[in-house]
Design a protein around this motif. Structure first.
Motif, PDB file in Angstrom:
ATOM      1  N   ASN A  68      -1.778  -5.120  -1.689  1.00 17.62           N
ATOM      2  CA  ASN A  68      -0.942  -5.155  -0.610  1.00 17.62           C
ATOM      3  C   ASN A  68       0.160  -3.802  -0.545  1.00 17.62           C
ATOM      4  OD1 ASN A  68      -2.275  -7.481   0.288  1.00 17.62           O
ATOM      5  ND2 ASN A  68      -0.725  -8.781  -0.283  1.00 17.62           N
ATOM      6  N   ILE A  71      -2.145  -1.394   1.795  1.00 10.64           N
ATOM      7  CA  ILE A  71      -2.772  -1.761   2.854  1.00 10.64           C
ATOM      8  C   ILE A  71      -2.367  -2.933   3.286  1.00 10.64           C
ATOM      9  CG2 ILE A  71      -4.748  -3.122   1.713  1.00 10.64           C
ATOM     10  CD1 ILE A  71      -6.557  -2.166   4.006  1.00 10.64           C
ATOM     11  N   GLU A  72      -2.066  -2.932   4.697  1.00  3.74           N
ATOM     12  CA  GLU A  72      -1.401  -4.333   5.487  1.00  3.74           C
ATOM     13  C   GLU A  72      -2.335  -5.464   5.242  1.00  3.74           C
ATOM     14  OE1 GLU A  72       1.164  -4.813   6.935  1.00  3.74           O
ATOM     15  OE2 GLU A  72       1.930  -2.701   7.424  1.00  3.74           O
ATOM     16  N   SER A  73      -1.791  -6.495   4.555  1.00  3.50           N
ATOM     17  CA  SER A  73      -2.791  -7.505   4.198  1.00  3.50           C
ATOM     18  C   SER A  73      -3.326  -8.255   5.411  1.00  3.50           C
ATOM     19  CB  SER A  73      -1.695  -8.574   3.587  1.00  3.50           C
ATOM     20  OG  SER A  73      -0.608  -9.032   4.433  1.00  3.50           O
ATOM     21  N   SER A  74      -2.677  -8.338   6.527  1.00  2.00           N
ATOM     22  CA  SER A  74      -3.161  -9.003   7.783  1.00  2.00           C
ATOM     23  C   SER A  74      -4.239  -8.051   8.314  1.00  2.00           C
ATOM     24  CB  SER A  74      -2.089  -9.104   8.562  1.00  2.00           C
ATOM     25  OG  SER A  74      -1.698  -8.094   9.149  1.00  2.00           O
ATOM     26  N   LYS A  75      -4.172  -6.897   8.205  1.00  2.00           N
ATOM     27  CA  LYS A  75      -5.298  -5.905   8.567  1.00  2.00           C
ATOM     28  C   LYS A  75      -6.406  -5.787   7.682  1.00  2.00           C
ATOM     29  CE  LYS A  75      -2.043  -3.426  11.624  1.00  2.00           C
ATOM     30  NZ  LYS A  75      -1.478  -2.077  11.812  1.00  2.00           N
ATOM     31  N   LYS A  76      -6.186  -6.019   6.637  1.00  2.00           N
ATOM     32  CA  LYS A  76      -7.351  -6.111   5.243  1.00  2.00           C
ATOM     33  C   LYS A  76      -8.459  -7.098   5.636  1.00  2.00           C
ATOM     34  CE  LYS A  76      -8.255  -6.396   0.532  1.00  2.00           C
ATOM     35  NZ  LYS A  76      -7.502  -6.723  -0.944  1.00  2.00           N
ATOM     36  N   HIS A 122       1.700 -13.786   9.010  1.00  4.70           N
ATOM     37  CA  HIS A 122       2.183 -13.611   7.773  1.00  4.70           C
ATOM     38  C   HIS A 122       3.474 -14.781   7.619  1.00  4.70           C
ATOM     39  CE1 HIS A 122       4.157 -11.802   4.068  1.00  4.70           C
ATOM     40  NE2 HIS A 122       3.074 -11.144   3.963  1.00  4.70           N
TER      41      HIS A 122
END
Length: 234
Positions: A68, A71-76, A122
């Motif tokens: 994280n 990279i954006e966790s929600s976009k991963k 999130h």
């Protein structure tokens, strides 16, 4: 993943050990067309287990390994577990489940959600109504599975009605007809009907994986999957 199976009738030229075409119903053709709309991330995830995805597999693995801080966790998750279009649940025959499962699509709400109707991707988000952290986990519920084509009058999926189709060795599809069958036999210079053989094969998850991987490098997909793989029933 689903465990459904569907049967295909292969028309084989015994002298050349080649599949000329397969007689297929709506369920198999819907499945083939469904592949075209499958998100690339899901396709790679499915095929990585076979070890044949090459550079795309490396790209997928790179995203998976990033933490994280990079990279954006929600976009991963949107890259590794992309959502399939909503119409996929209409397809009566899905050999693998492309709709997000309840444990893979996670959302968050506030503790007073009885009065609030917001969700977040999130837990650090604040509810715009009560300004409380949205730390309570909730999940997306999958839509109900579509009815079998026989119960829905042939609706749902991609192709219409209960027509039969010819699926060529290279996966090209066209409506089944006597004229098209004769034309195809002439195209492949089949002079002796006695050289033709019919074989019924079952398509399950193993065959789906083989079909997908083979279609990336072969124009004789049905021959490679069914004549060089496990045997069908005559």
């Amino acid at each position: 993943m689903g465990i459904g199976k569907v049967s295909l009738k292969l028309v084989i030229d015994r002298s050349k050990r080649t599949v000329l075409f397969a007689e297929a119903g709506k369920d198999f053709v819907d499945f083939l067309f469904h592949i075209l709309a499958l998100p690339v991330g899901q396709l790679i995830h499915l095929l990585m287990e076979t070890g044949v995805m090459g550079s795309l597999g490396n790209l997928y693995g790179s995203v998976d390994k990033l933490n994280n801080a990079f990279i954006e966790s929600s976009k991963k998750d949107s890259l590794l577990k992309p959502k399939a279009p909503a119409f996929f649940h209409e397809i009566p025959f899905l050999l693998f489940d492309t709709s997000p499962s309840s444990d893979s699509t996670r959302y968050y709400r506030c503790s007073t959600s009885v009065h609030c109707s917001y969700v977040a991707l999130h837990p650090s988000a604040k509810c715009p109504v009560c300004h409380i952290s949205m730390a309570h986990i909730c999940y997306l519920v999958k839509p109900p599975a579509g009815k079998p084509a026989a119960e829905s009058g042939g609706k749902g999926g991609f192709v219409l009605g209960e027509a039969m189709y010819m699926v060529m060795d290279d996966l090209a599809v066209e409506p089944m007809s006597t004229i098209s069958s004769i034309t195809l036999l002439k195209k492949f210079n089949v002079e002796e009907i006695g050289h033709l053989e019919e074989k019924v094969v079952d398509l399950g998850m193993d065959e789906v994986i083989k079909l997908l991987t083979t279609s990336f490098h072969s124009e004789k997909v049905l021959t490679d999957v069914f004549l060089r793989g496990k045997r069908g029933r005559s």
